[in-house]
Design a protein around this motif. Structure first.
Motif, short mmCIF file in Angstrom:
data_model
loop_
_atom_site.label_atom_id
_atom_site.label_comp_id
_atom_site.label_asym_id
_atom_site.label_seq_id
_atom_site.Cartn_x
_atom_site.Cartn_y
_atom_site.Cartn_z
N TYR A 93 -2.05 -2.19 -13.25
CA TYR A 93 -2.50 -0.96 -12.64
C TYR A 93 -2.05 0.22 -13.51
CZ TYR A 93 -3.55 -3.33 -8.21
OH TYR A 93 -4.09 -4.16 -7.25
N TYR A 106 1.97 -5.66 6.18
CA TYR A 106 0.62 -6.00 5.78
C TYR A 106 -0.10 -6.70 6.91
CZ TYR A 106 2.12 -10.83 4.81
OH TYR A 106 2.61 -12.12 4.91
N TYR A 155 -0.87 -13.44 0.54
CA TYR A 155 -1.72 -12.30 0.25
C TYR A 155 -1.00 -11.17 -0.47
CZ TYR A 155 -4.51 -14.59 3.82
OH TYR A 155 -5.23 -15.50 4.54
N ALA A 195 -3.03 -9.59 7.10
CA ALA A 195 -3.86 -10.53 6.36
C ALA A 195 -5.31 -10.50 6.85
CB ALA A 195 -3.30 -11.94 6.45
N GLN A 216 -6.09 -5.74 -5.14
CA GLN A 216 -5.81 -4.70 -4.16
C GLN A 216 -6.28 -3.35 -4.69
OE1 GLN A 216 -1.84 -4.59 -2.55
NE2 GLN A 216 -1.80 -6.78 -2.15
N TYR A 217 -6.87 -2.56 -3.78
CA TYR A 217 -7.35 -1.23 -4.10
C TYR A 217 -6.62 -0.23 -3.22
CZ TYR A 217 -10.84 -3.81 -6.61
OH TYR A 217 -11.46 -4.66 -7.49
N PHE A 218 -6.15 0.85 -3.85
CA PHE A 218 -5.26 1.78 -3.18
C PHE A 218 -5.96 3.05 -2.72
CE2 PHE A 218 -0.92 0.23 -3.72
CZ PHE A 218 -1.14 -0.86 -4.54
N GLY A 219 -5.45 3.60 -1.62
CA GLY A 219 -5.86 4.93 -1.18
C GLY A 219 -5.12 5.99 -1.97
N TYR A 230 2.47 0.48 1.60
CA TYR A 230 3.57 0.53 0.64
C TYR A 230 4.23 1.90 0.72
CZ TYR A 230 1.38 -3.45 -1.86
OH TYR A 230 0.86 -4.66 -2.22
N TYR A 264 -2.65 -3.24 3.58
CA TYR A 264 -1.23 -3.16 3.24
C TYR A 264 -0.74 -1.72 3.33
CZ TYR A 264 -2.98 -7.35 0.84
OH TYR A 264 -3.60 -8.53 0.54
N PHE A 268 5.32 -6.03 -7.31
CA PHE A 268 5.11 -5.06 -8.39
C PHE A 268 6.37 -4.90 -9.22
CE2 PHE A 268 1.01 -3.00 -7.71
CZ PHE A 268 0.68 -3.45 -6.46
N GLY A 269 6.19 -4.70 -10.53
CA GLY A 269 7.26 -4.21 -11.36
C GLY A 269 7.41 -2.71 -11.16
N SER A 294 -2.58 7.75 -7.16
CA SER A 294 -2.36 6.39 -6.68
C SER A 294 -2.63 5.37 -7.79
CB SER A 294 -3.28 6.12 -5.48
OG SER A 294 -4.64 6.27 -5.83
N PRO A 295 -2.10 4.17 -7.66
CA PRO A 295 -2.36 3.11 -8.66
C PRO A 295 -3.85 2.75 -8.70
CG PRO A 295 -0.45 2.55 -7.30
CD PRO A 295 -1.12 3.72 -6.66
N LEU A 350 -6.47 -0.13 -10.36
CA LEU A 350 -6.56 -1.43 -11.00
C LEU A 350 -7.36 -1.34 -12.29
CD1 LEU A 350 -6.05 -4.53 -10.75
CD2 LEU A 350 -8.28 -4.66 -9.61
N LEU A 389 1.37 -8.91 -3.15
CA LEU A 389 1.66 -8.72 -4.56
C LEU A 389 3.11 -8.25 -4.70
CD1 LEU A 389 -1.47 -6.81 -5.96
CD2 LEU A 389 -1.03 -9.28 -5.89
N LYS A 408 5.65 -8.42 8.55
CA LYS A 408 6.60 -7.56 7.87
C LYS A 408 6.60 -7.82 6.38
CE LYS A 408 9.72 -7.33 11.84
NZ LYS A 408 11.08 -7.64 12.36
N PHE A 441 1.39 4.62 0.39
CA PHE A 441 0.06 4.18 -0.03
C PHE A 441 -0.43 3.06 0.86
CE2 PHE A 441 -0.45 6.61 -3.80
CZ PHE A 441 0.78 6.68 -4.44
N LEU A 490 6.92 0.24 -6.14
CA LEU A 490 6.16 0.08 -4.90
C LEU A 490 6.80 -1.01 -4.05
CD1 LEU A 490 2.51 0.15 -6.26
CD2 LEU A 490 3.36 1.56 -4.38
#
Lengths: 111, 115
Positions: free
Chosen positions: A36, B48, A97, B50, B104-107, B35, B33, A101-102, A43-44, A46, A99, B57, B90, B43
């Motif tokens: 990302y 989340y 489901y 599913a 994953q796509y973020f707001g 974050y 999700y 993140f680093g 925001s991140p 992809l 992820l 949690k 986020f 992050l």
């Protein structure tokens, strides 16, 4: 604790050079890997995803995956000042489901 | 398509106040999700969902509750805000994809300050 490690940087490269960003992960059963890009205050976004060993190319970006070494990298060719951002590596461990993140690498491309 | 939207963009709360952060996606994604992102911490997953009707949690759930209102909407509630909850929040969504990619796509995020 499953971890994703990145060099925090900053990584500074001149315009037109190749920027190389690296990421290692601890969970051997990880299946999918993502890069990302995050501009300051945004925001991140992809930019690359990869799941099989080897290289995946998309324009100026190449993702490289080596599952045996638990290592994933992102190469940016012909770097531009607009590539200056923080790059986040993310790993999908196993079949769930979520992820992991680093903390990201800050890249600065100097004109 | 708007993708993932979040409201509000900015919020200042006093300690002890409550508020709800709203998130909606129009990509027909199953999973959503929440974050938080703090300097030096990266992050971190709060909660989340599913799929519609389920929530779980994440790494840092204390002090938060969530509701998956329907497939499109996933809200995050702070019942009694604390200064430690000052952060950028986020929302993200994802859908099953070949090879388990679950991209994953973020707001755009909500910048919250608790004084």
């Amino acid at each position: 604790q499953k971890e994703v490690e990145q060099n925090s940087g900053p990584l500074s490269v001149p315009e037109g050079a190749i920027a190389s960003l690296n990421c290692t992960y601890s969970d051997r059963v990880s299946q999918s890997f993502f890069w990302y890009r995050q501009y300051s205050g945004k925001s991140p976004e992809l930019i690359m995803s990869i799941y099989s060993n080897g290289d995946k190319e998309d324009g100026r970006f190449t993702a490289q995956l080596n599952k045996a070494s638990q290592y994933v990298s992102l190469l940016i060719r012909d770097s531009q000042p607009s590539d200056s951002a923080t790059y986040l590596c993310a790993v999908k461990p196993g079949s769930n489901y979520k992820l992991t993140f680093g903390k990201g690498t800050l890249l600065t491309v100097n004109p | 398509n708007a993708g993932v939207t979040q409201t509000p963009k900015f919020q200042v709360l006093k300690t002890g106040q409550s508020m709800t952060l709203q998130c909606a996606q129009d990509m027909n994604h199953n999973s959503m999700y929440w974050y938080r992102q703090d300097p030096g911490m990266g992050l971190r997953l709060i909660y989340y969902s599913a799929s519609e009707g389920t929530t779980d949690k994440g790494e840092v759930p204390n002090g938060y509750n969530v509701s998956r209102l329907n497939k499109r909407e996933f809200s995050l509630r702070l019942e009694s805000a604390a200064p430690s909850q000052t952060s950028v929040y986020f929302c993200a969504s994802s859908a099953p994809a070949p090879n388990s990619l679950y991209e994953q796509y973020f707001g755009p995020g909500t910048r919250l300050t608790v004084t």
